[in-house]
Design an enzyme around this catalytic site. Structure first.
Site, mmCIF file in Angstrom:
data_model
loop_
_atom_site.group_PDB
_atom_site.id
_atom_site.type_symbol
_atom_site.label_atom_id
_atom_site.label_comp_id
_atom_site.label_asym_id
_atom_site.label_seq_id
_atom_site.Cartn_x
_atom_site.Cartn_y
_atom_site.Cartn_z
ATOM 1 N N THR A 97 1.012 -1.121 0.051
ATOM 2 C CA THR A 97 -0.037 -0.082 -0.034
ATOM 3 C C THR A 97 0.869 1.336 0.088
ATOM 4 O O THR A 97 1.721 1.490 0.994
ATOM 5 C CB THR A 97 -0.847 -0.038 1.227
ATOM 6 O OG1 THR A 97 -1.764 -0.983 1.106
ATOM 7 C CG2 THR A 97 -1.894 1.340 1.354
ATOM 8 N N LYS A 172 -7.270 1.488 -3.051
ATOM 9 C CA LYS A 172 -6.953 1.194 -1.868
ATOM 10 C C LYS A 172 -7.090 2.472 -0.974
ATOM 11 O O LYS A 172 -7.536 2.117 0.503
ATOM 12 C CB LYS A 172 -5.626 0.541 -1.730
ATOM 13 C CG LYS A 172 -5.070 0.117 -0.294
ATOM 14 C CD LYS A 172 -5.954 -0.991 0.158
ATOM 15 C CE LYS A 172 -5.457 -1.223 1.731
ATOM 16 N NZ LYS A 172 -4.251 -2.053 1.760
ATOM 17 N N LYS A 240 -0.149 5.753 8.334
ATOM 18 C CA LYS A 240 0.523 5.805 6.811
ATOM 19 C C LYS A 240 -0.213 5.745 5.916
ATOM 20 O O LYS A 240 -0.256 6.729 4.912
ATOM 21 C CB LYS A 240 1.582 4.748 6.967
ATOM 22 C CG LYS A 240 2.566 4.728 5.451
ATOM 23 C CD LYS A 240 1.793 3.845 4.494
ATOM 24 C CE LYS A 240 2.071 2.320 4.901
ATOM 25 N NZ LYS A 240 1.591 1.587 3.526
#
Length: 294
Positions: A97, A172, A240
Site C-alpha cells: 500500500t 486502496k 501511513k
C-alpha cells in the site's frame, strides 16, 4: 506452474507467498531479515535469496509487499533491486500500500526495460492473507493484469483492475477512508451501548444483521468490547495509509473531513502507546479520553 519471486515476508507477504508455493509454483523469496526467509522455506519449501535481484533472476512474475514508498524503491531499484535481476518480458506486481505516484514512477522504469507493472494493494488483513481470501485492487494494462490475476487467484477471493497504473493504489485509498469512518462509528456505537447499560456484544450481534452491519462489526466488535487489540492491522500502518490518502486528496482538491479527523484520533491512540494495536483500538481512545477531539 510459473517461476515466481516474492519480496517482503511480513504478516501479509509470508502467507501470500506460501499460497503461491502451495499452488504449485516455483517460488523464491527475499526478506530483509534473513531468518524470516529461512523460516518461510522451512514452512513451505521453495528457495530464498540474499538480495531482491537474486530472487528475481529468471522469474516470470515478481511480487513485492513491503512497507512504504521508500521501502519499495529500495527493493526494486539499484544494483541489488528486483529490476536488476528481471528479464525483458517479465512482470512486476506490487502489493504494497503505497502512493499512486511511486507506482507510476516504478512502472515507467520497468517499462524502459520491457518489464510490465501492476500495482495491486490488498485488503482483508492478516486473516485474509492466511486464508487466501484477499480483495486485490489493481492498476495496469489489460494484458499485464490478466497475467497477474491468473497467478493471484492463489490468495484472492476478488481481483479487479480499475484503470491504468496507479488506479489500484487510488482504490486502496478509498478502502482505507471507508474503514476509518466505519471503525470510528462502531467505536462510538459500542461505547454508547456500554455507557447506557447495554451489553455491547449482544447489541453488535443484532446490529450486524441489519443495515448497520459490516466486516468490521462482525469481526472486531467482541474484541473491541473486551479491550483486546494486540493483533490485526496496526494503527501505525493505518496512519501511513491515511496520510497517503489525505495527501492525494489535497492534490486533487477533494475534502476528506471524517478521514482527517479519524487520523487525528489514531494519533491519540499512538500517544496512548497503541501504535502497534489493531485499528479497532479507536474505542480505547473514547474510554480514556472521552469524545474530546482537542
Amino acid at each position: 506452474m510459473a517461476k515466481l519471486a516474492f519480496i517482503g515476508l511480513g504478516v501479509m507477504g509470508f502467507p501470500m507467498a506460501g499460497h503461491l508455493q502451495k499452488a504449485g509454483h516455483d517460488v523464491t523469496v527475499y526478506n530483509r531479515t534473513t531468518a524470516k526467509a529461512e523460516k518461510w522455506v522451512e514452512n513451505y519449501g521453495g528457495a530464498s535469496a540474499l538480495t531482491p535481484a537474486e530472487a528475481a533472476k529468471g522469474a516470470d512474475v515478481v511480487f513485492t509487499c513491503v512497507g512504504n514508498d521508500d521501502d519499495l524503491r529500495s527493493v526494486i531499484l539499484g544494483d541489488e533491486g528486483a529490476l536488476a535481476g528481471m528479464s525483458e518480458g517479465a512482470l512486476l506486481v506490487d502489493h504494497t500500500t503505497a502512493s499512486a505516484l511511486v507506482a507510476r514512477e516504478l512502472a515507467d522504469v520497468a517499462g524502459e526495460r520491457g518489464i510490465g507493472f501492476v500495482d495491486a494493494p490488498v485488503s482483508g488483513g492478516q486473516a485474509g492473507a492466511e486464508n487466501g481470501q484477499l480483495a486485490v485492487m489493481c492498476g495496469g494494462g489489460d494484458a499485464d493484469f490478466a497475467r497477474a490475476r491468473e497467478v493471484m487467484t492463489a490468495y484472492a477471493k476478488a481481483c479487479e483492475c480499475f484503470g491504468s497504473v496507479g488506479a489500484g493504489q487510488l482504490t486502496k485509498m478509498v478502502n482505507q477512508v471507508c474503514i476509518a469512518g466505519i471503525v470510528q462509528g462502531i467505536s462510538e456505537g459500542l461505547n454508547f451501548a456500554a455507557k447506557s447499560g447495554l451489553d455491547p456484544k449482544a447489541v453488535a450481534k443484532l446490529v450486524a444483521q441489519g443495515a448497520g452491519g459490516s466486516w468490521q462489526l462482525e469481526n472486531r466488535a467482541n474484541t473491541m468490547a473486551d479491550g483486546e487489540f494486540e493483533f490485526g492491522f496496526a494503527v501505525n500502518w493505518m496512519r501511513k495509509d491515511l496520510g497517503i490518502a489525505l495527501e492525494h486528496a489535497q492534490h486533487v482538491g477533494v475534502s476528506l473531513p471524517v478521514a482527517a479527523l479519524v487520523d487525528q484520533f489514531y494519533g491519540d491512540v499512538q500517544a496512548l502507546g497503541g501504535g502497534r494495536w489493531d485499528t479497532s483500538s479507536l474505542i480505547h481512545r473514547l474510554r480514556v479520553l472521552g469524545g474530546d477531539a482537542s
